[in-house]
Scaffold this motif. Structure first.
Motif: not given
Ligand SMILES: [Fe+2]
Length: 275
Positions: A156-165, A205-214
């Protein structure tokens, strides 16, 4: 930060502060620090714009902030200091002008994380049914995730995690950034949004991390410790930290000739008082 320990089940959370009390601004600033938001009753006579200006002055917020998305010629209609939020079938703004619910978001789709620190919603008229503003203590949820699954939090801290359009039909623009970050003072800030404006980058981030975070954030956004519905009465305003909470809205129904009407103002400053 006190807000990381806040429990939104506490019935004092949604109790309005009377703006005419001598120490109202201190009470509001205290509540904003403790929970990320405060409700203020401004039932004295007067026009909404004047009350918003008085509230912003009491909290030393400075001038209203126009979000980056509304500084284009195509979106100039939305660039006023105070935005009317009410149903309007002629207007095509996906959030302001419909009676639909709004999923979790922060205000300022194109603005950097933390840029818009304060949102005020002033209620001119409540909906006939529904229309509560929803608050999610996404910072506290993130702090809990960091303890339980640091890999997920790292994504979640990655600067490329989320694009909003933008979903405004007239304009095609977007912005990429982290979902959470630490500001210059060492405090956590949020941009957690989970709606139709979002494109997630699951490779960060680490594999699977963003899925688990969401999964974690979606589950905790229903936890009553972290989630609160606020129904504003006419003359009441909700002040909240847009850099520390995510918010949304319940769908609503209007009565003919008496539509729900809120006025929104945004500020780049944090609410403070002289003492
Ligand atoms: Fe919003």
């Amino acid at each position: 930060m006190q807000q990381l320990q806040a429990d939104f089940r506490d019935p004092r959370c949604a109790q309005p502060v009377d703006f005419t009390e001598y120490d109202a601004s201190n009470q509001l600033v205290h509540s904003l620090e403790e929970r990320g938001f405060a409700v203020v009753a401004m039932t004295q006579p007067g026009l909404p714009d004047a009350k918003l200006a008085a509230l912003a002055a009491a909290l030393r917020l400075g001038d209203p902030y126009v979000p980056a998305l509304y500084r284009y010629p195509e979106t100039n209609d939305y660039s006023a200091s105070y935005s009317d939020i009410r149903s309007d079938t002629k207007d095509r703004h996906p959030g302001f002008s419909t009676t639909a619910g709004q999923a979790w978001h922060v205000d300022g789709l194109l603005d950097d994380i933390g840029d818009i620190k304060t949102t005020i919603l002033y209620c001119v008229r409540a909906a006939h049914r529904g229309g509560d503003t929803l608050l999610f203590n996404s910072l506290a949820a993130f702090a809990e995730l960091r303890e339980k699954d640091s890999d997920a939090a790292e994504a979640l801290l990655s600067p490329k995690a989320l694009t909003r359009s933008s979903t405004i039909p007239a304009i095609d623009v977007n912005a990429t950034g982290p979902v959470f970050a630490v500001d210059e003072a060492g405090d956590l800030i949020t941009r957690y949004t989970d709606n139709e404006t979002c494109t997630w980058n699951f490779s960060v981030g680490p594999p699977g991390g963003l899925h688990r975070a969401l999964d974690f954030l979606r589950a905790t956004s229903d936890d009553p410790r972290y989630r609160l519905a606020i129904r504003l009465a006419p003359g009441e305003a909700l002040v909240f930290r847009n850099d520390r909470l995510s918010h949304g809205r319940q769908p609503y129904e209007d009565k003919p000739n008496a539509p729900r009407h809120l006025i929104r103002a945004l500020y780049a400053n944090v609410p403070t008082t002289p003492n």
